[in-house]
Design a protein around this motif. Structure first.
Motif, mmCIF file in Angstrom:
data_model
loop_
_atom_site.group_PDB
_atom_site.id
_atom_site.type_symbol
_atom_site.label_atom_id
_atom_site.label_comp_id
_atom_site.label_asym_id
_atom_site.label_seq_id
_atom_site.Cartn_x
_atom_site.Cartn_y
_atom_site.Cartn_z
ATOM 1 N N ARG A 50 23.264 -90.922 -43.214
ATOM 2 C CA ARG A 50 23.388 -89.645 -42.522
ATOM 3 C C ARG A 50 22.444 -89.584 -41.322
ATOM 4 N N ILE A 51 22.782 -88.713 -40.400
ATOM 5 C CA ILE A 51 22.004 -88.525 -39.171
ATOM 6 C C ILE A 51 21.483 -87.089 -39.142
ATOM 7 N N GLY A 52 20.199 -86.954 -38.935
ATOM 8 C CA GLY A 52 19.609 -85.641 -38.710
ATOM 9 C C GLY A 52 19.002 -85.586 -37.319
ATOM 10 N N VAL A 53 19.062 -84.437 -36.677
ATOM 11 C CA VAL A 53 18.548 -84.286 -35.308
ATOM 12 C C VAL A 53 17.617 -83.080 -35.256
ATOM 13 N N GLU A 54 16.437 -83.284 -34.691
ATOM 14 C CA GLU A 54 15.523 -82.191 -34.363
ATOM 15 C C GLU A 54 15.454 -82.081 -32.845
ATOM 16 N N GLU A 55 15.627 -80.866 -32.345
ATOM 17 C CA GLU A 55 15.595 -80.647 -30.894
ATOM 18 C C GLU A 55 14.521 -79.621 -30.543
ATOM 19 N N GLY A 112 16.409 -77.728 -36.239
ATOM 20 C CA GLY A 112 16.813 -78.889 -37.020
ATOM 21 C C GLY A 112 18.197 -78.646 -37.582
ATOM 22 N N ASN A 113 18.930 -79.723 -37.821
ATOM 23 C CA ASN A 113 20.277 -79.559 -38.360
ATOM 24 C C ASN A 113 20.387 -80.190 -39.746
ATOM 25 N N THR A 114 21.367 -79.753 -40.495
ATOM 26 C CA THR A 114 21.666 -80.377 -41.780
ATOM 27 C C THR A 114 22.157 -81.796 -41.522
ATOM 28 N N PRO A 115 21.638 -82.817 -42.231
ATOM 29 C CA PRO A 115 22.072 -84.197 -41.984
ATOM 30 C C PRO A 115 23.586 -84.345 -42.106
ATOM 31 N N MET A 144 13.731 -85.062 -28.454
ATOM 32 C CA MET A 144 14.737 -85.036 -29.509
ATOM 33 C C MET A 144 14.386 -86.146 -30.499
ATOM 34 N N HIS A 145 14.299 -85.793 -31.764
ATOM 35 C CA HIS A 145 13.958 -86.766 -32.795
ATOM 36 C C HIS A 145 15.166 -86.987 -33.693
ATOM 37 N N LEU A 146 15.502 -88.240 -33.909
ATOM 38 C CA LEU A 146 16.635 -88.580 -34.758
ATOM 39 C C LEU A 146 16.142 -89.154 -36.078
ATOM 40 N N HIS A 147 16.712 -88.670 -37.170
ATOM 41 C CA HIS A 147 16.397 -89.156 -38.506
ATOM 42 C C HIS A 147 17.621 -89.894 -39.058
ATOM 43 N N ILE A 148 17.398 -91.116 -39.521
ATOM 44 C CA ILE A 148 18.468 -91.911 -40.110
ATOM 45 C C ILE A 148 18.065 -92.274 -41.537
ATOM 46 N N ASP A 149 18.973 -92.071 -42.471
ATOM 47 C CA ASP A 149 18.693 -92.367 -43.877
ATOM 48 C C ASP A 149 18.300 -93.823 -44.091
ATOM 49 N N VAL A 150 17.357 -94.034 -44.991
ATOM 50 C CA VAL A 150 16.999 -95.372 -45.459
ATOM 51 C C VAL A 150 16.898 -95.332 -46.978
ATOM 52 N N VAL A 151 16.998 -96.509 -47.596
ATOM 53 C CA VAL A 151 16.979 -96.596 -49.048
ATOM 54 C C VAL A 151 15.586 -96.354 -49.601
ATOM 55 N N LEU A 165 25.447 -87.256 -29.298
ATOM 56 C CA LEU A 165 26.338 -87.973 -30.208
ATOM 57 C C LEU A 165 26.340 -89.470 -29.899
ATOM 58 N N LEU A 166 26.341 -89.826 -28.609
ATOM 59 C CA LEU A 166 26.291 -91.231 -28.221
ATOM 60 C C LEU A 166 25.006 -91.879 -28.724
ATOM 61 N N ILE A 167 23.877 -91.238 -28.463
ATOM 62 C CA ILE A 167 22.588 -91.799 -28.868
ATOM 63 C C ILE A 167 22.483 -91.855 -30.387
ATOM 64 N N ALA A 168 22.970 -90.826 -31.061
ATOM 65 C CA ALA A 168 22.908 -90.791 -32.527
ATOM 66 C C ALA A 168 23.739 -91.913 -33.142
ATOM 67 N N ALA A 169 24.939 -92.120 -32.617
ATOM 68 C CA ALA A 169 25.801 -93.180 -33.157
ATOM 69 C C ALA A 169 25.185 -94.553 -32.933
ATOM 70 N N LEU A 170 24.643 -94.778 -31.742
ATOM 71 C CA LEU A 170 24.010 -96.066 -31.467
ATOM 72 C C LEU A 170 22.754 -96.255 -32.316
ATOM 73 N N THR A 171 21.998 -95.186 -32.518
ATOM 74 C CA THR A 171 20.788 -95.298 -33.321
ATOM 75 C C THR A 171 21.127 -95.654 -34.759
#
Length: 389
Positions: free
Chosen positions: A19-24, A74-77, A146-153, A262-268
């Motif tokens: 999942r992707i979370g974004v803080e702006e 912040g948004n819901t992931p 803008m901070h992007l959060h990406i899930d990790v195990v 969305l572009l940056i989030a998908a690439l990240t």
């Protein structure tokens, strides 16, 4: 739960979806002059009151930042780009409405465009201590990222991802540049926010950590030497989140257009997925931190308007070629998430439209008036959420 188990969009198999979370972070400005307004407390009060009337939980949606002329959302992931877009519209609607209730406008811009206006630290013991300890570095840190959060195990995977993302982060920075002006002057940079933020002693690229123990030891030394007062002040380009089971990427300006997010989030996310595979294979990233600082500087100076440092060749190459090689390097991951076509479309839109920085400069050149730049930012930000509930 770090990773959701969901069915692939066009496949019958079950895949792990990060999942992707974004803080702006946003600037609060006067609707008449474009100058900063120190009204975040009033905006937050209005936001919470509106949520109470709807019997909604407003915690974590809109929050304070270091200065009273800033506000954060912040948004819901989200697992898909469509869901992320909906979440961005919702969170931007919340902050836009709250700002209006306080007599201000919220802008998605990395630095204050015009000079003047209020400039006050949010009345919090921690924020005041930060400014007291770091002086002018803290007092001039009114910038929005803008901070992007990406899930990790787990933490081990997170450290491996942080290590392997190092050479690719300047590319993400170049895609986001949205802060050419600083208090009434053209800075000469596409992202002046980067230059302001890099003054913090914990900001910027770091050497590979190679293990959770290595990461903890390095970051604890930063706190022990008072380069950071606490874990929240570890302003690294990429770090392990202390609040969520994620890797947090912190190099980008806040973007006015949601298409760019969305572009940056998908690439990240694709870079994270690819980094996990590279770490499993034991692939090392040979890039030195001084070389990475140079790559980040060039991304901040020019954005997409000149050559960038290729993460693969470590040589200067045309910006579009560097971006295209980035997309190609993560194509398998983009395919896995069914993001390939959307990323191609979003990238073409960005190249045709130009970066946020180039748009601001084009308006300034056409009108000769930075207040018109602010008005254009206001219109474009409002268009990204208007009509959202």
């Amino acid at each position: 739960v770090p990773l959701q188990r969901v069915t692939g969009l066009d496949r019958g198999d079950v895949v792990s979806m990060r999942r992707i979370g974004v803080e702006e972070e946003f600037m609060l400005v006067s609707p008449d002059t474009g100058r900063l307004m120190a009204v975040s407390q009033r905006a937050l009060k209005a936001h919470h009151a509106a949520a109470d009337r709807r019997s909604e939980d407003s915690s974590g949606q809109v929050e304070h930042e270091l200065f009273l002329q800033q506000i954060e959302t912040g948004n819901t992931p989200a697992s898909t780009l469509a869901d992320l877009e909906s979440e961005l519209r919702r969170s931007r609607a919340a902050v836009g409405t709250a700002a209006a209730a306080a007599g201000a406008r919220a802008l998605a811009v990395g630095t204050p465009v015009v000079a003047g206006g209020d400039h006050h630290v949010t009345p919090s013991p921690r924020y005041q201590l930060i400014v007291d300890e770091f002086g002018e570095v803290g007092r001039q840190a009114c910038v929005c990222g803008m901070h992007l959060h990406i899930d990790v195990v787990d933490e081990a995977e997170a450290v491996a991802v942080v290590d392997h993302l190092r050479p690719w982060l300047p590319v993400l920075r170049a895609l986001s540049v949205n802060s050419p002006f600083w208090l009434g002057r053209d800075s000469g940079y596409a992202s002046w926010r980067t230059q302001v933020w890099s003054r913090w002693p914990t900001a910027g690229p770091a050497e590979p950590y190679r293990s959770v123990e290595g990461y903890r030891a390095a970051t604890q030394r930063l706190i022990a030497t008072r380069a950071a007062l606490d874990k929240g002040m570890l302003y690294l380009d990429a770090r392990l989140s202390e609040r969520y089971p994620t890797v947090e990427i912190r190099v980008t300006d806040v973007c006015t257009e949601t298409d760019d997010i969305l572009l940056i989030a998908a690439l990240t996310r694709a870079l994270v997925e690819t980094a996990v595979g590279s770490a499993t294979e034991g692939t090392e990233t040979p890039h030195r931190s001084d070389a990475l600082r140079s790559a980040h500087w060039r991304a901040a100076r020019f954005g997409l308007a000149d050559r960038l440092v290729s993460p693969l060749s470590q040589q200067l190459e045309p910006a579009r070629a560097v971006i295209e090689e980035t997309v190609e390097s993560v194509r398998d991951a983009l395919d896995e998430y069914d993001d390939t076509e959307r990323v191609a479309d979003l990238l073409e839109r960005l190249i045709a439209r130009g970066s946020g920085a180039s748009r601001q400069r084009a308006v300034a050149e056409a009108t000769g008036n930075l207040e018109d730049v602010v008005r254009d930012l206001d219109r474009r930000f409002t268009a990204t959420w208007e009509g959202s509930s």
